[in-house]
Design an enzyme around this catalytic site. Sequence first.
Site, PDB file in Angstrom:
ATOM      1  N   ASN A 112     -35.529   1.461 -11.220  1.00  0.00           N
ATOM      2  CA  ASN A 112     -36.073   2.796 -11.498  1.00  0.00           C
ATOM      3  C   ASN A 112     -37.472   2.789 -12.132  1.00  0.00           C
ATOM      4  OD1 ASN A 112     -34.557   1.752 -13.669  1.00  0.00           O
ATOM      5  ND2 ASN A 112     -34.419   3.744 -14.614  1.00  0.00           N
ATOM      6  N   GLY A 185     -29.679  -2.722 -16.070  1.00  0.00           N
ATOM      7  CA  GLY A 185     -29.015  -2.102 -14.919  1.00  0.00           C
ATOM      8  C   GLY A 185     -27.762  -1.363 -15.339  1.00  0.00           C
ATOM      9  N   SER A 186     -26.850  -1.256 -14.391  1.00  0.00           N
ATOM     10  CA  SER A 186     -25.663  -0.426 -14.626  1.00  0.00           C
ATOM     11  C   SER A 186     -24.617  -1.146 -15.485  1.00  0.00           C
ATOM     12  CB  SER A 186     -25.038  -0.061 -13.277  1.00  0.00           C
ATOM     13  OG  SER A 186     -24.660  -1.246 -12.615  1.00  0.00           O
ATOM     14  N   GLU A 207     -29.283  -4.304 -21.082  1.00  0.00           N
ATOM     15  CA  GLU A 207     -29.895  -2.975 -21.230  1.00  0.00           C
ATOM     16  C   GLU A 207     -29.231  -2.083 -20.193  1.00  0.00           C
ATOM     17  OE1 GLU A 207     -32.276  -1.935 -23.397  1.00  0.00           O
ATOM     18  OE2 GLU A 207     -32.662  -3.863 -24.350  1.00  0.00           O
ATOM     19  N   CYS A 241     -33.226   5.709 -17.496  1.00  0.00           N
ATOM     20  CA  CYS A 241     -32.005   5.364 -18.233  1.00  0.00           C
ATOM     21  C   CYS A 241     -31.857   6.191 -19.503  1.00  0.00           C
ATOM     22  CB  CYS A 241     -31.997   3.884 -18.572  1.00  0.00           C
ATOM     23  SG  CYS A 241     -33.477   3.351 -19.430  1.00  0.00           S
ATOM     24  N   GLU A 329     -22.978   8.924 -15.552  1.00  0.00           N
ATOM     25  CA  GLU A 329     -24.421   9.101 -15.756  1.00  0.00           C
ATOM     26  C   GLU A 329     -25.021   9.729 -14.497  1.00  0.00           C
ATOM     27  OE1 GLU A 329     -26.325   5.353 -16.410  1.00  0.00           O
ATOM     28  OE2 GLU A 329     -28.309   6.242 -16.624  1.00  0.00           O
TER      29      GLU A 329
HETATM   30  P1  NAD Z   1     -27.719  -2.104 -10.825  1.00  0.00           P
HETATM   31  O1  NAD Z   1     -26.796  -2.551 -11.874  1.00  0.00           O
HETATM   32  O2  NAD Z   1     -27.165  -1.640  -9.526  1.00  0.00           O
HETATM   33  O3  NAD Z   1     -28.760  -3.286 -10.466  1.00  0.00           O
HETATM   34  C1  NAD Z   1     -29.462  -4.004 -11.440  1.00  0.00           C
HETATM   35  C2  NAD Z   1     -29.706  -5.404 -10.949  1.00  0.00           C
HETATM   36  O4  NAD Z   1     -28.477  -6.065 -10.714  1.00  0.00           O
HETATM   37  C3  NAD Z   1     -30.502  -5.502  -9.658  1.00  0.00           C
HETATM   38  O5  NAD Z   1     -31.490  -6.505  -9.807  1.00  0.00           O
HETATM   39  C4  NAD Z   1     -29.468  -5.890  -8.619  1.00  0.00           C
HETATM   40  O6  NAD Z   1     -29.994  -6.710  -7.600  1.00  0.00           O
HETATM   41  C5  NAD Z   1     -28.441  -6.660  -9.427  1.00  0.00           C
HETATM   42  N1  NAD Z   1     -27.081  -6.508  -8.882  1.00  0.00           N
HETATM   43  C6  NAD Z   1     -26.550  -5.407  -8.284  1.00  0.00           C
HETATM   44  N2  NAD Z   1     -25.264  -5.620  -7.956  1.00  0.00           N
HETATM   45  C7  NAD Z   1     -24.966  -6.889  -8.358  1.00  0.00           C
HETATM   46  C8  NAD Z   1     -23.789  -7.707  -8.301  1.00  0.00           C
HETATM   47  N3  NAD Z   1     -22.657  -7.264  -7.756  1.00  0.00           N
HETATM   48  N4  NAD Z   1     -23.867  -8.959  -8.816  1.00  0.00           N
HETATM   49  C9  NAD Z   1     -24.999  -9.410  -9.377  1.00  0.00           C
HETATM   50  N5  NAD Z   1     -26.140  -8.689  -9.436  1.00  0.00           N
HETATM   51  C10 NAD Z   1     -26.138  -7.449  -8.944  1.00  0.00           C
HETATM   52  O7  NAD Z   1     -28.604  -0.986 -11.544  1.00  0.00           O
HETATM   53  P2  NAD Z   1     -29.739  -0.079 -10.938  1.00  0.00           P
HETATM   54  O8  NAD Z   1     -29.162   0.840  -9.909  1.00  0.00           O
HETATM   55  O9  NAD Z   1     -30.921  -0.903 -10.544  1.00  0.00           O
HETATM   56  O10 NAD Z   1     -30.154   0.781 -12.218  1.00  0.00           O
HETATM   57  C11 NAD Z   1     -29.454   1.909 -12.621  1.00  0.00           C
HETATM   58  C12 NAD Z   1     -28.704   1.705 -13.914  1.00  0.00           C
HETATM   59  O11 NAD Z   1     -29.468   0.938 -14.808  1.00  0.00           O
HETATM   60  C13 NAD Z   1     -28.405   2.996 -14.631  1.00  0.00           C
HETATM   61  O12 NAD Z   1     -27.109   2.945 -15.177  1.00  0.00           O
HETATM   62  C14 NAD Z   1     -29.433   3.028 -15.760  1.00  0.00           C
HETATM   63  O13 NAD Z   1     -29.058   3.799 -16.864  1.00  0.00           O
HETATM   64  C15 NAD Z   1     -29.549   1.586 -16.082  1.00  0.00           C
HETATM   65  N6  NAD Z   1     -30.843   1.307 -16.678  1.00  0.00           N
HETATM   66  C16 NAD Z   1     -30.894   0.926 -17.976  1.00  0.00           C
HETATM   67  C17 NAD Z   1     -32.127   0.699 -18.570  1.00  0.00           C
HETATM   68  C18 NAD Z   1     -32.246   0.295 -19.996  1.00  0.00           C
HETATM   69  O14 NAD Z   1     -33.337  -0.072 -20.399  1.00  0.00           O
HETATM   70  N7  NAD Z   1     -31.201   0.328 -20.783  1.00  0.00           N
HETATM   71  C19 NAD Z   1     -33.287   0.858 -17.829  1.00  0.00           C
HETATM   72  C20 NAD Z   1     -33.174   1.243 -16.496  1.00  0.00           C
HETATM   73  C21 NAD Z   1     -31.947   1.458 -15.922  1.00  0.00           C
END
Ligand code: NAD
Length: 453
Positions: A112, A185-186, A207, A241, A329
Amino acid sequence: MNKIVLAQKAFFNSNKTKDIDFRIAQLKKLKRVLLENEVQMEKAIFEDFSKSAFDNYSTELALLYLEIDDAVKKVRKWAARKRVATNIVNFPARSYMIPEPLGVTLVIGAWNYPYQLSFAPAIAAIAAGNTVILKPSELPVNTSKLMAEMVNSNFSPEFFKVVEGGVSETQQLLEQRFDKIFFTGSVAVGRIVYQAAAKHLTPVTLELGGKSPAFILDDTYLEVYVKRLVWAKFVNAGQTCIAPDYVLVKREIKDKFLQLLMAEIKKEQFAIENHNYVQIINERNVDRLTKYIEPKKVTYGGNHNIQTRIFEPTVMDNVSFSDAVMQEEIFGPILPVIAFDDINEAIAEVKRREKPLSCYVFTSNKALKDKILHEVSFGGGCVNDAIMHISNSHLAFGGVGESGIGSYHGEYGFKTFSHFKSILEKSAWFEPGLKYFPHSETKFKWMKRILKF
Ligand code: NAD
């Protein structure tokens, strides 16, 4: 993957990254690479999800330049030994802690804010003297490719390397043994990362996300509150996020709040008409967002275009905590509004859910502000603003509970990627001999006296 990790391990063991001049030179190089590629970065992020040059600078690059400048200026101080007091038992001695890098680190970024969320942890890792393997999110293809080109053509792979890829590449990376994993990420993928790290007892920073509430408690400065709230919610089309996920507004001022809210959101129309409004990252996420919409509750917007992936800024009124939009979320431009009569009940509802990444309190009432800050647990937040706490690198940025583990930015990032080695350095000219055999009544008395401290 294994070869890259082993090469980085060997490079780390050469002790080169422990040299502060080396770290500063690499950080300055990274800044130069970013500056030289600004136009390409603008182009790539626009191609990925229509993010404008203005937003790219204000919400991605500016923070990176600040983090680099801050680290370059202060890393010597951060990395210096920290002298601490010594207790009487150890007299004569001095005590200190030596910050040391952890080693080979893995940074996994989210899509994002692709540049910010990939490079900001990498900057902290470099400042702390680690080597870095960076895996940006695969969803914004152009930014991921560009980051790989920028880093891999300017840094040696045994020090800093971008590995592109999706789930399978990330899983292969996670099988390796790292000294630190920093994941953004999530919550769902955060769990996968945590489990993989546990196998090697690798420390993690996670995070993650969550549903961040915004409390609107009075109308003293309602126009200003609304202006700030609308910007924070709809920047990046709500794909932030720490975006205010939903609003809890005092019932007496709800109508006035909604009127001002809708007038302010109309200005976003300007952005849409001028193709200056961020797209939803992909069709899957557009579909996900449409499932939250209950037409009879929509008081503003609600429309989308699946081809252009433009989702209108949307307000939903009379929302209840059991509605679909309140179950996860939102991560998009939908703002549910929930009116409350009793602040204790509103707080209780927030606390029934997972601890959010952020919380925002809009009020001029000090007692109410203090009450919420005291009673609600969340990662970080603002009073009378939203999301801007991220821009102050003196504040640790991170979640609590399900919204994350650990924090970064400024010196907190340095600490996140460091171990503090504690040393007691004793002088040998004096040895009271109290602890040694043979024990005696006099020794026992002295020992009791000394250990009282
Ligand atoms: P995501 O968890 O889908 O992906 C994040 C990363 O994980 C990517 O690099 C992806 O390639 C990898 N990934 C995805 N599935 C995987 C798996 N099964 N095994 C291993 N790696 C995998 O998250 P997203 O869609 O990129 O981001 C959205 C989420 O991230 C939201 O929940 C948001 O709140 C959170 N977020 C948090 C922050 C923070 O600073 N706390 C910042 C941005 C986003």
